[in-house]
Design a protein around this motif. Structure first.
Motif, mmCIF file in Angstrom:
data_model
loop_
_atom_site.group_PDB
_atom_site.id
_atom_site.type_symbol
_atom_site.label_atom_id
_atom_site.label_comp_id
_atom_site.label_asym_id
_atom_site.label_seq_id
_atom_site.Cartn_x
_atom_site.Cartn_y
_atom_site.Cartn_z
ATOM 1 N N ALA A 1 0.834 -1.204 0.000
ATOM 2 C CA ALA A 1 0.000 0.000 0.000
ATOM 3 C C ALA A 1 0.871 1.256 0.000
ATOM 4 N N LYS A 2 1.938 1.247 0.775
ATOM 5 C CA LYS A 2 2.837 2.393 0.817
ATOM 6 C C LYS A 2 3.498 2.616 -0.545
ATOM 7 N N PHE A 3 3.867 1.522 -1.199
ATOM 8 C CA PHE A 3 4.486 1.637 -2.527
ATOM 9 C C PHE A 3 3.492 2.196 -3.535
ATOM 10 N N LEU A 4 2.254 1.714 -3.480
ATOM 11 C CA LEU A 4 1.226 2.211 -4.404
ATOM 12 C C LEU A 4 0.972 3.702 -4.196
ATOM 13 N N ARG A 5 0.825 4.117 -2.941
ATOM 14 C CA ARG A 5 0.562 5.530 -2.666
ATOM 15 C C ARG A 5 1.732 6.408 -3.089
ATOM 16 N N ALA A 6 2.951 5.892 -2.924
ATOM 17 C CA ALA A 6 4.127 6.653 -3.344
ATOM 18 C C ALA A 6 4.147 6.869 -4.854
ATOM 19 N N ASN A 7 3.458 6.005 -5.572
ATOM 20 C CA ASN A 7 3.375 6.114 -7.028
ATOM 21 C C ASN A 7 2.029 6.687 -7.483
ATOM 22 N N GLY A 8 1.334 7.331 -6.572
ATOM 23 C CA GLY A 8 0.107 8.047 -6.932
ATOM 24 C C GLY A 8 -1.132 7.191 -7.053
ATOM 25 N N ILE A 9 -1.080 5.951 -6.606
ATOM 26 C CA ILE A 9 -2.247 5.062 -6.691
ATOM 27 C C ILE A 9 -2.896 5.003 -5.311
ATOM 28 N N THR A 10 -4.041 5.649 -5.176
ATOM 29 C CA THR A 10 -4.727 5.744 -3.889
ATOM 30 C C THR A 10 -6.030 4.947 -3.911
ATOM 31 N N LEU A 11 -6.597 4.774 -2.739
ATOM 32 C CA LEU A 11 -7.836 4.012 -2.620
ATOM 33 C C LEU A 11 -8.983 4.686 -3.368
ATOM 34 N N SER A 12 -9.092 5.990 -3.252
ATOM 35 C CA SER A 12 -10.194 6.695 -3.928
ATOM 36 C C SER A 12 -10.068 6.589 -5.442
ATOM 37 N N LYS A 13 -8.831 6.640 -5.952
ATOM 38 C CA LYS A 13 -8.641 6.506 -7.396
ATOM 39 C C LYS A 13 -9.000 5.104 -7.872
ATOM 40 N N VAL A 14 -8.627 4.097 -7.107
ATOM 41 C CA VAL A 14 -8.954 2.722 -7.484
ATOM 42 C C VAL A 14 -10.463 2.503 -7.449
ATOM 43 N N ARG A 15 -11.139 3.074 -6.466
ATOM 44 C CA ARG A 15 -12.600 2.959 -6.411
ATOM 45 C C ARG A 15 -13.243 3.585 -7.639
ATOM 46 N N ASP A 16 -12.765 4.765 -8.002
ATOM 47 C CA ASP A 16 -13.322 5.447 -9.179
ATOM 48 C C ASP A 16 -13.101 4.622 -10.444
ATOM 49 N N GLU A 17 -11.889 4.084 -10.602
ATOM 50 C CA GLU A 17 -11.601 3.275 -11.782
ATOM 51 C C GLU A 17 -12.410 1.981 -11.788
ATOM 52 N N THR A 18 -12.665 1.432 -10.601
ATOM 53 C CA THR A 18 -13.466 0.212 -10.511
ATOM 54 C C THR A 18 -14.883 0.461 -11.000
ATOM 55 N N VAL A 19 -15.466 1.572 -10.566
ATOM 56 C CA VAL A 19 -16.837 1.903 -10.991
ATOM 57 C C VAL A 19 -16.877 2.180 -12.491
ATOM 58 N N LYS A 20 -15.823 2.840 -13.012
ATOM 59 C CA LYS A 20 -15.770 3.097 -14.455
ATOM 60 C C LYS A 20 -15.713 1.792 -15.244
ATOM 61 N N LEU A 21 -14.937 0.836 -14.734
ATOM 62 C CA LEU A 21 -14.714 -0.420 -15.454
ATOM 63 C C LEU A 21 -15.861 -1.408 -15.286
ATOM 64 N N LEU A 22 -16.348 -1.545 -14.068
ATOM 65 C CA LEU A 22 -17.349 -2.580 -13.769
ATOM 66 C C LEU A 22 -18.750 -2.031 -13.535
ATOM 67 N N ALA B 1 -2.814 -0.695 -14.259
ATOM 68 C CA ALA B 1 -2.183 -0.175 -15.475
ATOM 69 C C ALA B 1 -2.726 1.215 -15.821
ATOM 70 N N ALA B 2 -4.031 1.405 -15.652
ATOM 71 C CA ALA B 2 -4.633 2.700 -15.951
ATOM 72 C C ALA B 2 -4.104 3.799 -15.032
ATOM 73 N N LEU B 3 -3.675 3.410 -13.834
ATOM 74 C CA LEU B 3 -3.178 4.387 -12.866
ATOM 75 C C LEU B 3 -1.654 4.497 -12.866
ATOM 76 N N GLY B 4 -1.013 3.871 -13.852
ATOM 77 C CA GLY B 4 0.427 4.076 -14.027
ATOM 78 C C GLY B 4 1.328 2.957 -13.561
ATOM 79 N N PHE B 5 0.783 1.862 -13.053
ATOM 80 C CA PHE B 5 1.616 0.740 -12.637
ATOM 81 C C PHE B 5 2.032 -0.046 -13.882
ATOM 82 N N ASN B 6 3.278 -0.545 -13.902
ATOM 83 C CA ASN B 6 3.771 -1.286 -15.061
ATOM 84 C C ASN B 6 4.776 -2.338 -14.599
ATOM 85 N N ASP B 7 5.334 -3.050 -15.570
ATOM 86 C CA ASP B 7 6.284 -4.119 -15.231
ATOM 87 C C ASP B 7 7.536 -3.574 -14.550
ATOM 88 N N ALA B 8 7.946 -2.375 -14.927
ATOM 89 C CA ALA B 8 9.133 -1.781 -14.302
ATOM 90 C C ALA B 8 8.884 -1.524 -12.813
#
Length: 235
Positions: free
Chosen positions: A130-151, A212-219
């Motif tokens: 969770a700390k790594f995700l937040r450090a890369n700009g991926i937060t709970l509210s953003k994931v919730r928003d993307e989830t509703v957009k997708l599903l 992936a939509a929020l910027g996470f990748n293989d690197a």
């Protein structure tokens, strides 16, 4: 003359003073006005009024709770049979799973998918993933928003079960985490880092697409793997 007679007669004076005192006393209300003795001739029973206790305000909503189990489900029962060889899940990983079920119920989804697992990791908040995700700009509210957009949004009149069953890709993500820990060896626990990478391994899953939509990748996946602290920190 009458007044003069009464003044000259001490007994008459005492009687007048007594009558005056009695008239000045407040008269008690009739019995039919006393709250404790009200009686209805039509209903045929006695009505008693007692001071009511004030009840605290209770909001009218359905309570949502999370139950934390001692382990996480697996589809590979052959590993469960040799429990001594199967590493344990960390405390934060188990709590993240419970939070994932809670997130699915909040969104009124019938199942717990990889998107819910991702939200569960962020909801727990104190784990390394969770700390790594937040450090890369991926937060709970953003994931919730993307989830509703997708599903999409769940049916407002639908109530999810207490433990929404896992989707196939979510179960594979859990199994991937266990397998990855077994490959790496060691006596450490399966952590949220393993769980997050398990979600990322399911390329067609909602969780992977949201990351992936929020910027996470293989690197970033390799960065997380190489920069992970000792397992006990996430336990």
């Amino acid at each position: 003359m009458a007044a003069a007679r009464s003044l000259s007669n001490p007994s008459s004076t005492t009687s007048l003073i007594s009558q005056s005192r009695n008239q000045s006393k407040p008269t008690s209300p009739p019995s039919f006005l006393k709250p404790h003795s009200l009686q209805s001739p039509w209903l045929g029973f006695k009505i008693s009024f007692q001071p009511s206790k004030t009840r605290p305000y209770l909001p009218n909503h359905r309570t949502i709770t999370a139950t934390i189990s001692l382990s996480l489900p697996t589809s590979k029962t052959d590993r469960v049979a040799s429990a001594g060889k199967v590493p344990k899940w960390s405390r934060r990983a188990i709590k993240s799973f419970a939070m994932a079920e809670l997130e699915a119920r909040k969104l009124k989804y019938p199942t717990t998918g990889t998107e819910s697992l991702l939200m569960g990791i962020l909801n727990e908040g104190t784990n390394l993933a969770a700390k790594f995700l937040r450090a890369n700009g991926i937060t709970l509210s953003k994931v919730r928003d993307e989830t509703v957009k997708l599903l999409g949004k769940g049916d407002m009149f639908f109530f999810s079960p207490e433990h929404p069953p896992l989707t196939e890709d979510a179960q594979r993500a859990l199994d991937w985490a266990v397998d990855e820990k077994l490959k790496s060896g060691g006596d450490g626990e399966i952590t949220t880092t393993h769980l997050l990478l398990g979600i990322w391994s399911e390329v067609e899953s909602p969780g992977h697409k949201i990351m992936a939509a929020l910027g996470f990748n293989d690197a970033k996946s390799k960065e997380l793997t190489s920069s992970s602290e000792p397992e006990s920190v996430d336990g």
